[in-house]
Design a protein around this motif. Sequence first.
Motif, mmCIF file in Angstrom:
data_model
loop_
_atom_site.group_PDB
_atom_site.id
_atom_site.type_symbol
_atom_site.label_atom_id
_atom_site.label_comp_id
_atom_site.label_asym_id
_atom_site.label_seq_id
_atom_site.Cartn_x
_atom_site.Cartn_y
_atom_site.Cartn_z
ATOM 1 N N UNK A 1 0.839 -1.166 0.000
ATOM 2 C CA UNK A 1 0.000 0.000 0.000
ATOM 3 C C UNK A 1 0.892 1.239 0.000
ATOM 4 N N UNK A 2 0.663 2.109 -0.894
ATOM 5 C CA UNK A 2 1.461 3.340 -0.864
ATOM 6 C C UNK A 2 1.093 4.234 0.315
ATOM 7 N N UNK A 3 -0.084 4.041 0.887
ATOM 8 C CA UNK A 3 -0.572 4.882 1.974
ATOM 9 C C UNK A 3 -1.371 4.015 2.950
ATOM 10 N N UNK A 4 -0.723 3.539 4.003
ATOM 11 C CA UNK A 4 -1.385 2.638 4.948
ATOM 12 C C UNK A 4 -2.594 3.292 5.600
ATOM 13 N N UNK A 5 -2.489 4.567 5.943
ATOM 14 C CA UNK A 5 -3.614 5.250 6.595
ATOM 15 C C UNK A 5 -4.812 5.338 5.655
ATOM 16 N N UNK A 6 -4.569 5.657 4.399
ATOM 17 C CA UNK A 6 -5.656 5.715 3.417
ATOM 18 C C UNK A 6 -6.276 4.347 3.193
ATOM 19 N N UNK A 7 -5.435 3.314 3.141
ATOM 20 C CA UNK A 7 -5.941 1.957 2.973
ATOM 21 C C UNK A 7 -6.777 1.546 4.178
ATOM 22 N N UNK A 8 -6.306 1.861 5.371
ATOM 23 C CA UNK A 8 -7.069 1.538 6.579
ATOM 24 C C UNK A 8 -8.431 2.209 6.541
ATOM 25 N N UNK A 9 -8.449 3.463 6.159
ATOM 26 C CA UNK A 9 -9.721 4.191 6.077
ATOM 27 C C UNK A 9 -10.654 3.536 5.059
ATOM 28 N N UNK A 10 -10.115 3.122 3.905
ATOM 29 C CA UNK A 10 -10.947 2.492 2.877
ATOM 30 C C UNK A 10 -11.501 1.163 3.386
ATOM 31 N N UNK A 11 -10.648 0.332 3.990
ATOM 32 C CA UNK A 11 -11.107 -0.965 4.494
ATOM 33 C C UNK A 11 -12.155 -0.795 5.594
ATOM 34 N N UNK A 12 -12.007 0.214 6.402
ATOM 35 C CA UNK A 12 -13.011 0.461 7.437
ATOM 36 C C UNK A 12 -14.338 0.878 6.811
ATOM 37 N N UNK A 13 -14.279 1.822 5.884
ATOM 38 C CA UNK A 13 -15.502 2.342 5.265
ATOM 39 C C UNK A 13 -16.153 1.305 4.346
ATOM 40 N N UNK A 14 -15.359 0.656 3.504
ATOM 41 C CA UNK A 14 -15.898 -0.248 2.484
ATOM 42 C C UNK A 14 -16.263 -1.621 3.030
ATOM 43 N N UNK A 15 -15.423 -2.165 3.914
ATOM 44 C CA UNK A 15 -15.618 -3.539 4.374
ATOM 45 C C UNK A 15 -16.164 -3.640 5.788
ATOM 46 N N UNK A 16 -16.167 -2.535 6.507
ATOM 47 C CA UNK A 16 -16.594 -2.571 7.897
ATOM 48 C C UNK A 16 -15.493 -3.073 8.829
ATOM 49 N N UNK A 17 -14.237 -2.983 8.386
ATOM 50 C CA UNK A 17 -13.112 -3.406 9.219
ATOM 51 C C UNK A 17 -12.957 -2.457 10.402
ATOM 52 N N UNK A 18 -12.305 -2.946 11.439
ATOM 53 C CA UNK A 18 -12.014 -2.169 12.638
ATOM 54 C C UNK A 18 -10.500 -2.059 12.783
ATOM 55 N N UNK A 19 -10.008 -0.862 13.042
ATOM 56 C CA UNK A 19 -8.582 -0.684 13.261
ATOM 57 C C UNK A 19 -8.231 -1.132 14.683
ATOM 58 N N UNK A 20 -7.260 -2.037 14.806
ATOM 59 C CA UNK A 20 -6.827 -2.559 16.100
ATOM 60 C C UNK A 20 -5.668 -1.759 16.671
ATOM 61 N N UNK A 21 -4.720 -1.388 15.820
ATOM 62 C CA UNK A 21 -3.564 -0.598 16.235
ATOM 63 C C UNK A 21 -2.971 0.072 15.003
ATOM 64 N N UNK A 22 -2.170 1.107 15.237
ATOM 65 C CA UNK A 22 -1.629 1.901 14.140
ATOM 66 C C UNK A 22 -0.210 2.347 14.488
ATOM 67 N N UNK A 23 0.760 1.864 13.717
ATOM 68 C CA UNK A 23 2.155 2.265 13.878
ATOM 69 C C UNK A 23 2.582 3.246 12.792
ATOM 70 N N UNK A 24 1.618 3.793 12.070
ATOM 71 C CA UNK A 24 1.921 4.713 10.976
ATOM 72 C C UNK A 24 2.005 3.992 9.653
ATOM 73 N N UNK A 25 3.138 3.352 9.368
ATOM 74 C CA UNK A 25 3.297 2.666 8.086
ATOM 75 C C UNK A 25 2.819 1.216 8.123
ATOM 76 N N UNK A 26 2.477 0.713 9.300
ATOM 77 C CA UNK A 26 1.909 -0.630 9.466
ATOM 78 C C UNK A 26 0.694 -0.502 10.383
ATOM 79 N N UNK A 27 -0.434 -1.035 9.920
ATOM 80 C CA UNK A 27 -1.684 -0.906 10.674
ATOM 81 C C UNK A 27 -2.348 -2.277 10.775
#
Length: 119
Positions: A1-27
């Motif tokens: 992913x060129x942008x982990x934060x953007x990917x996390x946001x997309x997976x949350x919005x599109x798939x209903x995923x939940x963010x567990x933790x965020x290290x910036x470049x690895x989520x």
Amino acid sequence: MPDAAGASAWYQQALGATELWNLGSVIGLELQGAPFFVAEPANNGWQCPTVLGSTTTRIEVFVDDPDAVVGGAAEAGANYHDPVRDHTAPWGTHRQGGFFDPYGHLWLVGDKSPLRRHR
């Protein structure tokens, strides 16, 4: 992913995923109990599918309602190339469909039927 934060946001919005933790470049995320990670390439020997021009992996996940997950991805702009449908398997009917996410990853989303022991 060129942008982990953007990917996390997309997976949350599109798939209903939940963010567990965020290290910036690895989520770390979770989709209906299935944990997964997203990460940005950092000159570490791998690259994003969109940069390579081809998918590099198949992500297969099993959930209670594959129609809802794949439908959410399609509504959020995923390439919904494989509609969820019934497949005949040795253990009975298995529902599964797939899409390519905006980052070029192939997702196959099915019900939990193959997760039981089959003889």
